[in-house]
Motif scaffolding. Sequence first.
Motif, PDB file in Angstrom:
ATOM      1  N   GLN A 265       0.809  -1.216   0.000  1.00 42.65           N
ATOM      2  CA  GLN A 265       0.000   0.000   0.000  1.00 42.65           C
ATOM      3  C   GLN A 265       0.846   1.273   0.000  1.00 42.65           C
ATOM      4  N   ILE A 266       0.579   2.154  -0.955  1.00 42.82           N
ATOM      5  CA  ILE A 266       1.124   3.506  -1.004  1.00 42.82           C
ATOM      6  C   ILE A 266       0.007   4.418  -1.486  1.00 42.82           C
ATOM      7  N   GLU A 267       0.216   5.726  -1.425  1.00 46.96           N
ATOM      8  CA  GLU A 267      -0.834   6.647  -1.866  1.00 46.96           C
ATOM      9  C   GLU A 267      -0.213   7.908  -2.449  1.00 46.96           C
ATOM     10  N   ALA A 268      -0.898   8.490  -3.427  1.00 50.13           N
ATOM     11  CA  ALA A 268      -0.441   9.751  -4.007  1.00 50.13           C
ATOM     12  C   ALA A 268      -0.535  10.850  -2.957  1.00 50.13           C
ATOM     13  N   LYS A 269       0.433  11.760  -2.964  1.00 47.45           N
ATOM     14  CA  LYS A 269       0.506  12.803  -1.942  1.00 47.45           C
ATOM     15  C   LYS A 269       0.672  14.184  -2.592  1.00 47.45           C
ATOM     16  N   PRO A 270      -0.018  15.196  -2.065  1.00 50.94           N
ATOM     17  CA  PRO A 270       0.201  16.556  -2.570  1.00 50.94           C
ATOM     18  C   PRO A 270       1.650  16.998  -2.378  1.00 50.94           C
ATOM     19  N   PHE A 271       2.122  17.857  -3.262  1.00 54.30           N
ATOM     20  CA  PHE A 271       3.466  18.428  -3.142  1.00 54.30           C
ATOM     21  C   PHE A 271       3.412  19.832  -3.735  1.00 54.30           C
ATOM     22  N   ALA A 272       4.534  20.437  -3.971  1.00 61.02           N
ATOM     23  CA  ALA A 272       4.567  21.779  -4.554  1.00 61.02           C
ATOM     24  C   ALA A 272       5.449  21.772  -5.796  1.00 61.02           C
ATOM     25  N   LEU A 273       5.107  22.616  -6.748  1.00 57.64           N
ATOM     26  CA  LEU A 273       5.753  22.611  -8.059  1.00 57.64           C
ATOM     27  C   LEU A 273       5.870  24.038  -8.566  1.00 57.64           C
ATOM     28  N   GLY A 274       6.980  24.343  -9.231  1.00 59.09           N
ATOM     29  CA  GLY A 274       7.128  25.686  -9.787  1.00 59.09           C
ATOM     30  C   GLY A 274       8.463  25.891 -10.457  1.00 59.09           C
ATOM     31  N   VAL A 275       9.106  27.009 -10.138  1.00 60.34           N
ATOM     32  CA  VAL A 275      10.333  27.421 -10.817  1.00 60.34           C
ATOM     33  C   VAL A 275      11.349  27.891  -9.776  1.00 60.34           C
ATOM     34  N   ARG A 276      12.571  28.123 -10.250  1.00 60.16           N
ATOM     35  CA  ARG A 276      13.583  28.838  -9.464  1.00 60.16           C
ATOM     36  C   ARG A 276      13.686  30.251 -10.029  1.00 60.16           C
ATOM     37  N   VAL A 277      13.791  31.221  -9.151  1.00 63.81           N
ATOM     38  CA  VAL A 277      14.022  32.597  -9.589  1.00 63.81           C
ATOM     39  C   VAL A 277      15.358  33.042  -9.008  1.00 63.81           C
ATOM     40  N   GLN A 481       1.091   4.474  15.769  1.00 70.07           N
ATOM     41  CA  GLN A 481       1.623   4.053  17.054  1.00 70.07           C
ATOM     42  C   GLN A 481       2.918   3.264  16.903  1.00 70.07           C
ATOM     43  N   THR A 482       2.923   2.254  16.032  1.00 70.59           N
ATOM     44  CA  THR A 482       4.103   1.389  15.891  1.00 70.59           C
ATOM     45  C   THR A 482       5.066   1.866  14.808  1.00 70.59           C
ATOM     46  N   LEU A 483       4.605   2.769  13.918  1.00 71.16           N
ATOM     47  CA  LEU A 483       5.382   3.297  12.783  1.00 71.16           C
ATOM     48  C   LEU A 483       5.723   2.225  11.755  1.00 71.16           C
ATOM     49  N   THR A 484       5.048   1.090  11.814  1.00 70.51           N
ATOM     50  CA  THR A 484       5.270   0.033  10.831  1.00 70.51           C
ATOM     51  C   THR A 484       4.245   0.151   9.710  1.00 70.51           C
ATOM     52  N   HIS A 485       4.586  -0.418   8.560  1.00 72.43           N
ATOM     53  CA  HIS A 485       3.653  -0.444   7.443  1.00 72.43           C
ATOM     54  C   HIS A 485       2.474  -1.352   7.795  1.00 72.43           C
ATOM     55  N   PRO A 486       1.267  -1.022   7.368  1.00 70.27           N
ATOM     56  CA  PRO A 486       0.103  -1.840   7.720  1.00 70.27           C
ATOM     57  C   PRO A 486       0.201  -3.288   7.264  1.00 70.27           C
ATOM     58  N   GLN A 487       0.951  -3.560   6.193  1.00 68.21           N
ATOM     59  CA  GLN A 487       1.016  -4.920   5.661  1.00 68.21           C
ATOM     60  C   GLN A 487       2.261  -5.685   6.100  1.00 68.21           C
ATOM     61  N   LEU A 488       3.343  -4.980   6.402  1.00 66.81           N
ATOM     62  CA  LEU A 488       4.604  -5.631   6.765  1.00 66.81           C
ATOM     63  C   LEU A 488       5.059  -5.102   8.123  1.00 66.81           C
ATOM     64  N   LYS A 489       5.018  -5.965   9.117  1.00 67.99           N
ATOM     65  CA  LYS A 489       5.193  -5.533  10.505  1.00 67.99           C
ATOM     66  C   LYS A 489       6.628  -5.195  10.876  1.00 67.99           C
ATOM     67  N   ASN A 490       7.588  -5.466   9.991  1.00 68.51           N
ATOM     68  CA  ASN A 490       8.968  -5.039  10.277  1.00 68.51           C
ATOM     69  C   ASN A 490       9.511  -4.103   9.197  1.00 68.51           C
ATOM     70  N   LEU A 491       8.598  -3.473   8.447  1.00 69.85           N
ATOM     71  CA  LEU A 491       8.967  -2.443   7.472  1.00 69.85           C
ATOM     72  C   LEU A 491       8.594  -1.086   8.056  1.00 69.85           C
ATOM     73  N   PHE A 492       9.578  -0.206   8.159  1.00 70.77           N
ATOM     74  CA  PHE A 492       9.381   1.095   8.774  1.00 70.77           C
ATOM     75  C   PHE A 492       9.614   2.205   7.745  1.00 70.77           C
TER      76      PHE A 492
END
Length: 532
Positions: A265-277, A481-492
């Motif tokens: 399980q992963i999910e799309a996340k908002p971010f920011a996009l633009g230019v350098r000035v 609480q545990t900071l583990t992935h919901p599907q893999l109990k030893n993946l952080f």
Amino acid sequence: MQKKIQIKILPSEAGSDQLIKKELALAACCPEKNITGFHLLKRSVDARSRQPHILLTADVFIQEPYHPREMIRQPIRDISRSTKTVLIAGAGPAGLFAALKLIHAGIRPIILERGKDVRARRRDLASLNKEGIINPESNYCFGEGGAGTYSDGKLYTRSNKRGNIHHILDLFVQFGAEESILYEAHPHIGTNKLPQIITAIRSFIIACGGELHFEKKLSGWTSSTDRILEVHTADGAAYPADALILATGHSARDIFQLLHRKKIQIEAKPFALGVRVEHPQELINAIQYHLTGNTRAQDLQLPPASYQLVSEISPKSVFSFCMCPGGIIAPAATADGEVVLNGWSPSKRNNPYANSGIVVNIENSDWRSFEKHGALAAMYFQSAIEQQAFKAGGGRFKAPAQRMTDFVNNKISASLPACSYVPGLTSAAVADVFPSLLGKILRKGFSELGKKMKGYYTEEAVIVATESRTSSPVRIPRDPQTLTHPQLKNLFPCGEGAGYAGGIVSAAMDGERVAEMIARIFSPKQILHADA
């Protein structure tokens, strides 16, 4: 007694301990001889008036013996006989500080880094800048120290609730950073100094019995129903794992794709996009410090000025990001066929240019046309913008650019000002790199920002595309609480790449937080401590 005191002094006085002591005595209403010493707690520039001042907050010792500042020191500890080993994918701040915390808990860390060590990375960066040749595993984003090592070393964060900021800064000082990062309002190490600090952290980890392996790209793993058993790297190596901390950074798209293929399980996340000035630094100094005539900031012993801007352009916000006074624009791509920009400054911030990301918040509606990619939709949207910028630049990582005034007026620039971006610029319609709405918002945004900061809107400034790696476009979920992935109990999932940090300090704090959780899960009875 000890007393916290704030004073305001001229920039020319800020470098003199004796003058500072005199002002502290006046503020404390006591004879100067009663001040036995002081610790600076915060230093910032107050440029609100025509005469800029330095604001200092100090812990002052009055009529009692002065004691040097107490520093956190992590001693070398032999954890080579620990019964528990944690694999860490990624040697950025999240991975490195997770390793330090694991060592403190008596657990052996093994770091697998896809890129090269800091010294070897320099050659690949030189090839990218001067020859337009990219190594997809060793660049500004990948390699020992992570993306921040060669793109600035800013330590400023507002993430007070995520962990102990002062602890992170103390550790940086232990490994070679200047003590001033402990009290500067916007602490900054500098790209020229951070590599040596990262090397010192690596040496410490190895001296304690941990391991750090380079050019070890995570390619997969074997697992039982809900646990990772063994981690595989692209060169065919395999590593048994009691736990895996996934700290691969915001640009490790292959890792997001790997998780997606494995139906993790992963999910799309908002971010920011633009230019350098980019502006001439002296122009920004004159605006921010109210300088007139031929007066320069250095004449007044003022540091290169920075700025922070935001404007609401319905339906979005346009805001500055990662502002670099005395800085350089760098090519931060991780693959051929894309243009990605970042900014950095040397420790003295003495480059003649000032640059900043000017970005727009990106939400689900912006990547709707990429929904066929599911949880990777935001990532593919981000990638498409970067590829468009590469085409507009004409190849070899040249970046499309316009003078700011031409950008706002939708006019191709007949000429471009000098710029710090080494691969070079191509005069192009920068707004066309983005979807129509985003281009319009950016154009209007610069016009509005120019009203907020008089002199900012100028043909002397150059707009360069594209600033797109502000944060991860993917979140890897974890149990709160545990900071583990919901599907893999030893993946952080950890750090920026997992969507839980946004910079060096917040990533380091998240690494520590994950390591502390692992130490609690591995009860003391399961760990063979070096002092047992």
